[in-house]
Design an enzyme around this catalytic site. Structure first.
Site, short mmCIF file in Angstrom:
data_model
loop_
_atom_site.label_atom_id
_atom_site.label_comp_id
_atom_site.label_asym_id
_atom_site.label_seq_id
_atom_site.Cartn_x
_atom_site.Cartn_y
_atom_site.Cartn_z
N MET A 1 33.92 35.63 38.41
CA MET A 1 32.91 36.28 39.24
C MET A 1 33.13 36.04 40.73
SD MET A 1 31.40 37.81 36.82
CE MET A 1 29.86 38.46 37.44
N ARG A 2 34.36 36.17 41.18
CA ARG A 2 34.65 36.09 42.61
C ARG A 2 35.38 37.35 43.04
NH1 ARG A 2 31.67 32.96 45.14
NH2 ARG A 2 33.13 33.02 46.88
N GLY B 1 33.01 32.01 28.94
CA GLY B 1 34.40 32.19 28.52
C GLY B 1 34.56 32.78 27.13
N ASP C 1 36.69 46.56 41.08
CA ASP C 1 36.39 47.23 39.81
C ASP C 1 36.96 48.65 39.74
OD1 ASP C 1 35.09 44.95 38.90
OD2 ASP C 1 33.16 45.58 39.70
N THR D 1 43.27 46.33 41.35
CA THR D 1 43.80 46.78 42.64
C THR D 1 42.89 46.21 43.72
OG1 THR D 1 42.46 48.78 42.62
CG2 THR D 1 44.65 48.93 41.62
N GLU E 1 40.75 47.57 45.44
CA GLU E 1 39.38 48.11 45.42
C GLU E 1 38.62 47.50 44.25
OE1 GLU E 1 37.11 52.44 45.55
OE2 GLU E 1 39.28 52.35 45.44
N LEU F 1 38.20 39.02 45.03
CA LEU F 1 39.51 38.50 45.42
C LEU F 1 40.02 39.24 46.66
CD1 LEU F 1 40.82 38.35 41.78
CD2 LEU F 1 40.35 36.37 43.25
N GLN G 1 31.95 44.35 21.92
CA GLN G 1 33.09 45.27 22.05
C GLN G 1 34.15 44.72 23.01
OE1 GLN G 1 33.72 48.11 20.26
NE2 GLN G 1 32.03 47.21 19.12
N HIS H 1 35.48 44.67 32.84
CA HIS H 1 34.22 44.92 33.54
C HIS H 1 33.25 45.53 32.54
CE1 HIS H 1 31.59 45.59 36.93
NE2 HIS H 1 31.37 46.82 36.48
#
Ligand code: GAR
Length: 202
Positions: A95-96, A13, A150, A146, A148, A98, A178, A114
């Protein structure tokens, strides 16, 4: 009514913590009537939940292992999120994958970070893949989510060099620093832009 930000995490986190710190330092409550209302995780033992609780933020866990399908998990997760009436849902190391129904439910108010320069290297193991491909630069991308994986309109990016002796771990650390810079900025820009829309409508 204050605008609630709900952050979803799966692990340490650190991006969530960067956003929470930026909210305080940037006075988001006063400037945008916005606050981080809750941090939720699919892993009950996520270290970030303990940190968020220490900051006085509501936390919750919806353990994906307790559900037989992605749809059932996403429905339970959406209920936990909606209990906080979110204006914005922030995926920060969540890390799921959706389901389309979940993504559509939060269309326009669901963002992700990402650890690659999208559209390069969607999915897992981005740093190893960037090194193996011989990339001279790598980086991170904040984008609207969205259906799709990443993909979606890019809100912010940062690039870092890939050094000759980099390992996936050393590159990940350079990228992560960053991420901590651009994710709070992207959230702040989203809040500023949506505040203007609210102001124009009133
Ligand atoms: C970050 O590097 C984030 O970009 C990545 O997981 C890490 C979470 O770190 N997210 C993904 O790979 C999503 N596909 P954090 O828990 O310390 O913020």
């Amino acid at each position: 009514m204050p605008r609630h930000i709900v952050i979803l995490i799966s692990g340490s986190g650190s991006n969530m913590a960067a956003i929470v710190r930026a909210a305080a330092a940037g006075r988001w409550a006063q400037r945008f009537d916005a606050r981080v209302a809750a941090v939720l995780s699919n892993r009950p033992d996520a270290a970030g939940l303990t940190w968020a609780r220490g900051e006085g933020i509501a936390t919750g866990a919806v353990d994906h292992k307790a559900f037989e399908s992605r749809e059932a998990f996403d429905a339970a997760l959406a209920s936990a999120i909606d209990a906080h009436s979110p204006a914005l849902v922030v995926l920060a190391g969540f890390m799921r994958i959706l389901t389309p129904g979940f993504v559509e439910r939060y269309a326009g108010r669901l963002i992700n970070i990402h650890p690659s320069l999208l559209p390069a290297f969607p999915g897992l193991h981005t740093h190893r893949r960037a090194i193996e491909a011989g990339c001279r630069v790598a980086g991170a991308t904040v984008h609207q989510v969205t259906t799709e994986l990443d993909h979606g309109p890019i809100l912010a990016q940062a690039a870092v060099p890939v050094l000759p002796d980099d390992t996936p771990e050393s590159l990940a650390a350079r990228v992560l620093s960053q991420e901590h810079r651009i994710y709070p900025l992207a959230v702040e820009q989203w809040l500023a832009a949506s505040s203007e829309v609210v102001a124009r409508a009133t």
